[in-house]
Design a protein around this motif. Structure first.
Motif, short mmCIF file in Angstrom:
data_model
loop_
_atom_site.label_atom_id
_atom_site.label_comp_id
_atom_site.label_asym_id
_atom_site.label_seq_id
_atom_site.Cartn_x
_atom_site.Cartn_y
_atom_site.Cartn_z
N UNK A 237 0.81 -1.21 0.00
CA UNK A 237 0.00 0.00 0.00
C UNK A 237 0.85 1.26 0.00
N UNK A 238 1.94 1.23 0.78
CA UNK A 238 2.84 2.39 0.83
C UNK A 238 3.49 2.63 -0.53
N UNK A 239 3.89 1.56 -1.21
CA UNK A 239 4.48 1.71 -2.54
C UNK A 239 3.49 2.35 -3.50
N UNK A 240 2.23 1.91 -3.44
CA UNK A 240 1.21 2.50 -4.30
C UNK A 240 1.02 3.98 -4.04
N UNK B 84 4.69 10.64 -6.41
CA UNK B 84 5.95 11.13 -6.96
C UNK B 84 6.21 10.54 -8.35
N UNK B 85 6.87 11.33 -9.18
CA UNK B 85 7.28 10.85 -10.49
C UNK B 85 8.39 9.79 -10.31
N UNK B 86 8.45 8.81 -11.22
CA UNK B 86 9.49 7.78 -11.11
C UNK B 86 10.91 8.34 -11.06
N UNK C 84 11.80 11.18 -9.74
CA UNK C 84 12.03 11.74 -8.41
C UNK C 84 12.29 10.63 -7.41
N UNK C 85 11.56 9.54 -7.52
CA UNK C 85 11.81 8.40 -6.63
C UNK C 85 13.21 7.85 -6.87
N UNK C 86 13.64 7.80 -8.14
CA UNK C 86 14.99 7.31 -8.45
C UNK C 86 16.06 8.17 -7.79
N UNK C 87 15.85 9.50 -7.80
CA UNK C 87 16.86 10.40 -7.23
C UNK C 87 16.78 10.46 -5.70
N UNK C 88 15.64 10.07 -5.11
CA UNK C 88 15.45 10.15 -3.66
C UNK C 88 15.18 8.78 -3.05
N UNK C 89 15.59 7.71 -3.72
CA UNK C 89 15.19 6.37 -3.30
C UNK C 89 15.57 6.05 -1.86
N UNK C 90 16.71 6.56 -1.39
CA UNK C 90 17.12 6.28 -0.01
C UNK C 90 16.16 6.87 1.01
N UNK C 91 15.59 8.04 0.66
CA UNK C 91 14.61 8.66 1.56
C UNK C 91 13.38 7.77 1.73
N UNK C 92 13.09 6.97 0.72
CA UNK C 92 11.91 6.13 0.74
C UNK C 92 12.22 4.70 1.19
N UNK C 93 13.43 4.49 1.69
CA UNK C 93 13.79 3.18 2.20
C UNK C 93 14.06 2.15 1.13
N UNK C 94 14.39 2.62 -0.08
CA UNK C 94 14.63 1.72 -1.20
C UNK C 94 16.11 1.64 -1.53
N UNK C 95 16.51 0.52 -2.10
CA UNK C 95 17.89 0.35 -2.57
C UNK C 95 17.86 0.01 -4.04
N UNK C 96 18.68 0.72 -4.83
CA UNK C 96 18.66 0.54 -6.27
C UNK C 96 19.23 -0.81 -6.68
N UNK C 97 18.61 -1.40 -7.70
CA UNK C 97 19.14 -2.58 -8.34
C UNK C 97 19.53 -2.24 -9.77
N UNK C 98 19.39 -3.18 -10.67
CA UNK C 98 19.71 -2.94 -12.08
C UNK C 98 18.67 -2.01 -12.71
N UNK C 99 19.09 -1.34 -13.76
CA UNK C 99 18.15 -0.54 -14.55
C UNK C 99 18.58 -0.57 -16.01
N UNK C 100 17.63 -0.37 -16.89
CA UNK C 100 17.93 -0.34 -18.32
C UNK C 100 16.98 0.62 -19.01
#
Length: 226
Positions: A133-136, A142-144, A146-162
């Motif tokens: 629910x929180x992810x939704x 937020x725009x994707x 913005x989430x990519x640039x602030x992912x640590x604030x949201x408790x996320x850790x980046x993986x692969x991207x393409x």
């Protein structure tokens, strides 16, 4: 690896000879090429990549040594571009993977969003009280990028991207692809591709750790995999 599972010295030498043969074939194909997207060059490239990868693996398994060069694996290569020379439309396909590293931080951010939307009345509803629910809530707010640039604030850790740029003759009709938006694109229509992965870190040890592009490996500025 046990001694019984190790390749023999003869197998390693045979793999080295296969690389030499593939090098000769690749050079011959390049010398005879008939255009930028010559199929013979493409096939020789893949054969060379496969031979080099096999030799590198056997060399490491037998002698714990590696080759001083990197050749992309054949399966990572795209076929020659066969799309329109002057595309009238394009699709940008982006995939970013994350892991939920700090669920409590994610939930706290979602609850702030929910509280702001309810005029400051703090609520602990099912939406902001569960991870899905929180992810939704967050991806709806937020725009994707913005989430990519602030992912640590949201408790996320980046993986692969393409990111893939796919050419088209005409733009798609409204609603045309919404039911299956992520069907595999035609690889011959891919104009360029850019990947980011921690798997590339070992290849970039000589790059300044503070560089923003660390880990980013554009697979050719025009065509990916070549």
């Amino acid at each position: 690896m046990s001694d019984a599972a190790q390749p023999t010295a003869a197998e390693v030498r045979a793999a080295a000879e296969a690389v030499k043969t593939a090098l000769d074939r690749h050079l011959a194909a390049v010398e005879r090429r008939t255009g930028e997207d010559d199929q013979a060059v493409y096939e020789a490239f893949n054969q060379l990549a496969a031979a080099a990868e096999a030799y590198d693996e056997l060399l490491y398994d037998r002698y714990d040594e590696v080759t001083p060069f990197e050749i992309p694996a054949a399966e990572d290569a795209l076929p020659p571009y066969a799309g329109p020379e002057e595309p009238n439309a394009l699709s940008v396909l982006i995939r970013r993977d994350y892991s939920v590293a700090e669920p409590q931080r994610l939930l706290a951010q979602a609850q702030r969003v929910e509280a702001a939307e309810s005029d400051g009345a703090g609520t602990d509803t099912e939406a902001s009280g569960t991870v899905h629910g929180a992810l939704g809530l967050l991806f709806g707010e937020f725009e994707p990028d913005e989430i990519a640039s602030r992912h640590k604030e949201f408790g996320l850790e980046e993986g692969d991207s393409t990111l893939w740029v796919v050419a088209a003759d005409e733009p798609a009709d409204p609603g045309d692809w919404l039911e299956t938006p992520f069907d595999q694109p035609d690889p011959e229509q891919v104009v360029c591709r850019f990947d980011v992965s921690s798997v590339f870190d070992d290849e970039l040890d000589d790059v300044d750790d503070d560089t923003d592009d660390e880990g980013a490996v554009p697979l050719d500025g025009h065509r990916a995999g070549r």
